[in-house]
Design a protein around this motif. Structure first.
Motif, PDB file in Angstrom:
ATOM      1  N   THR A 178       0.885  -1.169   0.000  1.00 27.97           N
ATOM      2  CA  THR A 178       0.000   0.000   0.000  1.00 27.97           C
ATOM      3  C   THR A 178       0.922   1.217   0.000  1.00 27.97           C
ATOM      4  N   ASP A 179       0.695   2.165   0.909  1.00 23.51           N
ATOM      5  CA  ASP A 179       1.711   3.207   1.135  1.00 23.51           C
ATOM      6  C   ASP A 179       2.704   2.640   2.126  1.00 23.51           C
ATOM      7  N   GLY A 180       3.406   1.625   1.691  1.00 24.00           N
ATOM      8  CA  GLY A 180       4.306   0.871   2.545  1.00 24.00           C
ATOM      9  C   GLY A 180       4.081  -0.610   2.300  1.00 24.00           C
ATOM     10  N   ILE A 181       4.663  -1.426   3.164  1.00 17.96           N
ATOM     11  CA  ILE A 181       4.515  -2.884   3.039  1.00 17.96           C
ATOM     12  C   ILE A 181       4.038  -3.441   4.373  1.00 17.96           C
ATOM     13  N   GLU A 182       2.978  -4.230   4.333  1.00 14.75           N
ATOM     14  CA  GLU A 182       2.568  -4.957   5.542  1.00 14.75           C
ATOM     15  C   GLU A 182       2.487  -6.435   5.198  1.00 14.75           C
ATOM     16  N   TYR A 183       2.595  -7.272   6.225  1.00 19.38           N
ATOM     17  CA  TYR A 183       2.597  -8.714   5.948  1.00 19.38           C
ATOM     18  C   TYR A 183       1.985  -9.485   7.109  1.00 19.38           C
ATOM     19  N   ASN A 184       1.455 -10.667   6.736  1.00 21.00           N
ATOM     20  CA  ASN A 184       0.941 -11.639   7.713  1.00 21.00           C
ATOM     21  C   ASN A 184       1.742 -12.923   7.571  1.00 21.00           C
ATOM     22  N   ALA A 185       2.034 -13.526   8.702  1.00 19.97           N
ATOM     23  CA  ALA A 185       2.643 -14.849   8.691  1.00 19.97           C
ATOM     24  C   ALA A 185       1.916 -15.696   9.736  1.00 19.97           C
ATOM     25  N   TYR A 186       1.860 -16.991   9.493  1.00 20.08           N
ATOM     26  CA  TYR A 186       1.238 -17.926  10.446  1.00 20.08           C
ATOM     27  C   TYR A 186       2.127 -19.156  10.537  1.00 20.08           C
ATOM     28  N   ILE A 187       2.302 -19.644  11.754  1.00 25.38           N
ATOM     29  CA  ILE A 187       3.153 -20.805  11.961  1.00 25.38           C
ATOM     30  C   ILE A 187       2.449 -21.764  12.924  1.00 25.38           C
ATOM     31  N   GLY A 188       2.583 -23.067  12.656  1.00 28.67           N
ATOM     32  CA  GLY A 188       1.930 -24.051  13.517  1.00 28.67           C
ATOM     33  C   GLY A 188       1.946 -25.432  12.891  1.00 28.67           C
ATOM     34  N   GLN A 189       1.609 -26.439  13.683  1.00 28.96           N
ATOM     35  CA  GLN A 189       1.659 -27.822  13.224  1.00 28.96           C
ATOM     36  C   GLN A 189       0.674 -28.097  12.086  1.00 28.96           C
ATOM     37  N   SER A 190      -0.507 -27.505  12.135  1.00 27.15           N
ATOM     38  CA  SER A 190      -1.539 -27.823  11.135  1.00 27.15           C
ATOM     39  C   SER A 190      -1.173 -27.359   9.734  1.00 27.15           C
ATOM     40  N   LEU A 191      -0.190 -26.467   9.635  1.00 26.17           N
ATOM     41  CA  LEU A 191       0.200 -25.946   8.325  1.00 26.17           C
ATOM     42  C   LEU A 191       1.115 -26.885   7.556  1.00 26.17           C
ATOM     43  N   VAL A 192       1.696 -27.863   8.239  1.00 25.31           N
ATOM     44  CA  VAL A 192       2.711 -28.709   7.596  1.00 25.31           C
ATOM     45  C   VAL A 192       2.387 -30.182   7.796  1.00 25.31           C
ATOM     46  N   LYS A 193       2.980 -31.000   6.950  1.00 24.36           N
ATOM     47  CA  LYS A 193       2.927 -32.458   7.093  1.00 24.36           C
ATOM     48  C   LYS A 193       4.370 -32.976   7.109  1.00 24.36           C
ATOM     49  N   LYS A 194       4.549 -34.090   7.793  1.00 24.36           N
ATOM     50  CA  LYS A 194       5.848 -34.783   7.845  1.00 24.36           C
ATOM     51  C   LYS A 194       6.910 -33.997   8.628  1.00 24.36           C
ATOM     52  N   LEU A 195       6.532 -32.888   9.292  1.00 23.06           N
ATOM     53  CA  LEU A 195       7.453 -32.140  10.138  1.00 23.06           C
ATOM     54  C   LEU A 195       6.792 -31.938  11.493  1.00 23.06           C
ATOM     55  N   THR A 196       7.618 -31.830  12.527  1.00 19.67           N
ATOM     56  CA  THR A 196       7.089 -31.636  13.877  1.00 19.67           C
ATOM     57  C   THR A 196       7.356 -30.203  14.323  1.00 19.67           C
ATOM     58  N   TYR A 197       6.304 -29.506  14.664  1.00 21.42           N
ATOM     59  CA  TYR A 197       6.426 -28.112  15.092  1.00 21.42           C
ATOM     60  C   TYR A 197       6.910 -28.030  16.532  1.00 21.42           C
ATOM     61  N   ASN A 198       7.740 -27.003  16.800  1.00 16.97           N
ATOM     62  CA  ASN A 198       8.244 -26.743  18.140  1.00 16.97           C
ATOM     63  C   ASN A 198       8.248 -25.234  18.349  1.00 16.97           C
ATOM     64  N   LYS A 199       8.016 -24.801  19.581  1.00 16.49           N
ATOM     65  CA  LYS A 199       7.946 -23.354  19.857  1.00 16.49           C
ATOM     66  C   LYS A 199       9.242 -22.629  19.503  1.00 16.49           C
ATOM     67  N   VAL A 200      10.348 -23.346  19.435  1.00 17.12           N
ATOM     68  CA  VAL A 200      11.606 -22.701  19.094  1.00 17.12           C
ATOM     69  C   VAL A 200      11.537 -22.078  17.691  1.00 17.12           C
ATOM     70  N   TYR A 201      10.690 -22.673  16.808  1.00 11.07           N
ATOM     71  CA  TYR A 201      10.542 -22.116  15.462  1.00 11.07           C
ATOM     72  C   TYR A 201       9.768 -20.809  15.486  1.00 11.07           C
ATOM     73  N   LEU A 202       8.826 -20.681  16.416  1.00 12.11           N
ATOM     74  CA  LEU A 202       8.123 -19.420  16.589  1.00 12.11           C
ATOM     75  C   LEU A 202       9.098 -18.355  17.104  1.00 12.11           C
ATOM     76  N   ASN A 203       9.915 -18.727  18.084  1.00 14.12           N
ATOM     77  CA  ASN A 203      10.922 -17.797  18.605  1.00 14.12           C
ATOM     78  C   ASN A 203      11.837 -17.311  17.484  1.00 14.12           C
ATOM     79  N   ASN A 204      12.238 -18.244  16.625  1.00 16.48           N
ATOM     80  CA  ASN A 204      13.098 -17.892  15.497  1.00 16.48           C
ATOM     81  C   ASN A 204      12.416 -16.887  14.581  1.00 16.48           C
ATOM     82  N   LEU A 205      11.138 -17.123  14.289  1.00 17.75           N
ATOM     83  CA  LEU A 205      10.422 -16.253  13.358  1.00 17.75           C
ATOM     84  C   LEU A 205      10.248 -14.848  13.950  1.00 17.75           C
ATOM     85  N   ARG A 206      10.043 -14.781  15.247  1.00 17.78           N
ATOM     86  CA  ARG A 206       9.872 -13.471  15.890  1.00 17.78           C
ATOM     87  C   ARG A 206      11.177 -12.679  15.889  1.00 17.78           C
TER      88      ARG A 206
END
Length: 793
Positions: free
Chosen positions: A607-635
């Motif tokens: 827009t007049d700038g850039i904004e973004y949405n991201a979502y992370i969690g187990q339901s988004l992936v298959k064959k991988l195991t989600y861990n809170k450390v990945y959320l910490n990394n993304l933040r």
């Protein structure tokens, strides 16, 4: 008119006379009887002697009823036609010319064809359709005439294939027939006219018009006398293999239930097992997240065994080693989901055949049987010739299927982020299976991901609305002044009275623009310049050569596409675009690395700038195991990207024609929420009433003020981290300490309370200041970063 094999034929019945006669066979037997060296000489003499007492069998035309009381001599006569030693093994019979009821046959023929009650066999397709059968008879008759009367041997026997079906087991066998006409003679009538060589030449070049043939050689002028022998050969293997190859070339065969049922029937006939169960699956590995597609016709239904259940079983072993695996008895195998599922269905013996294309397994054929040890490699190898064709058919169909799935996804959902593409494929494939792949396909199944953590960030152009209005005011003022200067000449005012009124309007518009633009002011001025000023200027330059260059110079300064003066606005748009391009480019490049750490959904908006949405969690992936450390990394990744972005925008300030800068914010939300794909908007949005507060906060947070002041929480050179609960921010305080130590931010950290927003209250913010003393775009040391966040483990 009848059409048989595209042959023109208006005859409705056989026009020639036929009669049973042994005279030509007897002639051959007499020759044998006079040849003392012939191995059947004595038998021939005996038959000739017996025939002396059977004058009814020596007639030129024999009545079939006369055979009823002459079985002994008939057997001896037929021994010269059919070898009696093969009576129990070969399928042979002797018929009157062009008749289909034999008067003599081998025991095997009688058992198979003439005793259906005893054998359970039903003869099917032993005769073609009536019109085609007639064409075959007429064709055969003409070939015999050419051979026996004209000495032209053109006859090429066209074998007739038919099938026998066991009425109980439904197993089928296929047989081909060959006609021996050596004991048939042709008797022309008085009306017979012998054709010239030229007529014969013309005739043999018109092989698809039996009406023309009958005109040249009328068949009613001939009698076919004697008998014909027909031998039958089991062609089940060749016929079924040919039919299988032909069916597999059809794109729908392995997709449709009817097509696959037909294929299973062919396979049962080849393996000669009516109880055989057949399965076909088109997959690449048993851990794929969307293997259940249209080629999932397994023996055990998907509801009982999903593709993941086959992992680690004989199926995976067959795939990995690319070899056929035979299980003699599931009762003797170690217990597993696969073994138990087959035993529940009564399957004891089993074969799995991997199907390979270019050294890659694309699927498998499987066979099952209730009886232990009832499937052998010899049986399976009868299908060896068609395994590659099955593989190619699966590969082709899977490619077409995937292309269709992609086309539907593109039509129904537009571009899909790679992280969640598997879910859209699963949804489309499930619906395609359920709705028979019809063209009016509509996605009705909701696509929802539960328990995901949102990440939101925005890099907003500070004061963009104000700067845009300033640019518009400047451009409109300059254009109005240019027009005013042109029209202010006394000569123009005196010659064209209308100009005085335009001059007044220009002054009014200048005053309005100077005082500040209101809604609609810009379009009103532009419309005035185009509809009222431009026509007058065109008239002026046509009437006065002195004004031509002045007016042309004015038009040359206007934007050719927009037709308006576009100078300051272009500087503003160019500057805004430059900033957005840099911010977007940084996000895109950094996202590649972030996705490698753990896949997550990510979308950005300009827009007049850039904004973004991201979502992370187990339901988004298959064959991988989600861990809170990945959320910490993304933040932490988000914070570092914002610091990099702020420094890049600071770095390019000197190259901006309009001085613009950015302010940045992060919205922290730690409670898991659900997101759903909105079909009408082609985008993801939060799902559920409880989660709406998050969306409301996102839309209003950039205007939030510090409590008790008029100062916005977002400021140039700073990053605002908005949060609701104290527990949420503790993690960020660790990141802040870490970034201060790395000199990415200063030690000026503010913890502030925000004014309540409509629909969102109780918000606070940590505001950090970017350290611009180090403008390098280099990132943080990777080893230190991974050690800090815990990814090194």
């Amino acid at each position: 008119m009848k059409e048989g094999d595209n042959i023109k034929c208006t005859l409705s019945k056989i026009p020639f006379k036929v009669s049973l006669s042994f005279e030509y066979l007897i002639n051959d037997i007499e020759k044998i009887a006079s040849d003392l060296k012939h191995p059947m000489n004595l038998m021939a003499q005996q038959v000739i002697s017996m025939l002396d007492n059977k004058p009814e069998l020596k007639k030129a035309e024999i009545d079939l009823s006369s055979l009823d009381n002459n079985h002994e001599i008939l057997n001896k006569l037929m021994a010269f036609v059919i070898n009696p030693l093969v009576n129990q093994e070969e399928l042979s019979a002797v018929f009157p010319p062009f008749a289909w009821e034999p008067f003599y046959a081998t025991e095997y023929f009688k058992k198979l064809f003439l005793d259906p009650v005893k054998t359970n066999y039903l003869v099917s397709h032993i005769l073609p359709e009536e019109d085609k059968m007639l064409v075959l008879v007429l064709f055969h008759a003409y070939m015999l005439i050419l051979d026996k009367i004209y000495g032209i041997d053109l006859y090429q026997d066209k074998p007739l294939t038919f099938k026998l079906e066991d009425d109980k087991t439904k197993l089928v066998r296929f047989y081909s027939s060959r006609i021996n006409s050596q004991y048939i003679n042709i008797i022309p009538s008085e009306k017979h006219r012998k054709l010239s060589d030229e007529e014969l030449k013309t005739l043999v070049n018109v092989d698809n018009d039996l009406d023309y043939w009958n005109k040249m050689i009328p068949l009613e002028n001939y009698e076919f006398r004697g008998m014909m022998k027909i031998d039958y050969f089991d062609v089940t293997y060749d016929y079924v293999i040919s039919q299988l190859k032909s069916d597999l070339l059809n794109r729908s065969t392995i997709i449709t239930n009817s097509g696959f049922e037909k294929v299973k029937g062919w396979i049962k006939s080849l393996i000669e097992n009516a109880e055989l169960e057949v399965g076909l699956i088109g997959i690449t590995d048993f851990k794929s997240s969307y293997n259940k597609n249209f080629i999932w016709k397994s023996i055990v239904p998907y509801e009982e065994l999903s593709c993941e259940d086959y992992a680690g079983s004989i199926y995976e072993e067959a795939f990995v080693n690319q070899k056929i695996i035979i299980t003699d008895d599931f009762n003797e195998q170690p217990g597993s989901k696969v073994v138990e599922a087959f035993l529940r269905r009564g399957i004891r013996s089993h074969v799995i055949v991997p199907l390979v294309v270019d050294d890659t397994v694309v699927g498998a054929l499987e066979f099952g049987c209730a009886k232990p040890g009832n499937l052998t490699m010899i049986q399976v190898k009868r299908l060896l010739e068609v395994f590659p064709i099955f593989a190619i058919a699966i590969n082709r169909s899977k490619t077409e299927w995937n292309d269709r799935v992609k086309a539907i996804i593109q039509k129904e959902f537009t571009a899909i982020h790679p992280t969640v593409e598997w879910k859209f494929k699963e949804t489309v494939q499930n619906l395609l299976n359920a709705e028979s792949c019809e063209s009016d396909f509509r996605v009705t199944e909701p696509i929802v991901f539960n328990d995901v953590i949102p990440i939101y960030g925005a890099s907003d152009i500070r004061g963009s609305s104000i700067e845009r209005n300033k640019a518009i005011q400047a451009d409109l003022t300059d254009q109005l002044m240019m027009v005013k200067d042109i029209l202010s000449s006394d000569k123009i005012l005196n010659d064209i009275p209308l100009v005085s009124n335009l001059f007044f309007k220009i002054s009014q518009y200048l005053k309005s623009v100077e005082e500040g633009l209101k809604a609609g002011d810009e379009m009103a001025v532009i419309e005035f310049l185009k509809s009222e000023i431009q026509p007058i200027l065109n008239i002026l330059k046509e009437r006065d050569n002195e004004l031509r260059s002045i007016v042309d110079s004015y038009f040359a300064k206007l934007d050719p596409a927009l037709g308006v003066y576009y100078n300051k606005r272009k500087d503003f748009e160019d500057s805004l675009t430059m900033i957005n391009d840099h911010v977007s480019d940084i996000l895109d490049k950094e996202q590649v690395q972030a996705q490698l750490v753990f896949p997550h959904y990510f979308e950005k908006y300009r827009t007049d700038g850039i904004e973004y949405n991201a979502y992370i969690g187990q339901s988004l992936v298959k064959k991988l195991t989600y861990n809170k450390v990945y959320l910490n990394n993304l933040r932490l990744w988000q914070l570092l990207v914002m610091i990099k972005t702020a420094r890049k925008v600071k770095e390019i300030q000197e190259s901006l024609k309009t001085k613009l800068d950015i302010s940045q914010l992060i919205l922290v939300h730690s409670a898991p929420l659900s997101i759903a794909f909105r079909q009408d908007e082609k985008k993801f949005d939060v799902d559920g009433a409880y989660n709406i507060r998050y969306e409301i906060t996102k839309k209003r947070i950039d205007k939030a003020l510090i409590k008790g002041s008029k100062e916005r929480v977002t400021q140039v050179g700073k990053i605002a981290i908005i949060y609701s609960y104290a527990e949420e921010i503790e993690e960020y305080k660790r990141y802040i300490d870490f970034m201060i130590a790395q000199r990415f931010i200063t030690n000026k950290v503010e913890d502030i309370e925000l004014e309540d927003l409509k629909g969102a209250s109780g918000l606070r913010a940590l505001r950090i200041e970017v350290d611009f003393n180090k403008l390098s775009s280099e990132g943080i040391d990777k080893a230190k970063y991974e050690e800090f966040i815990g990814l090194d483990h």
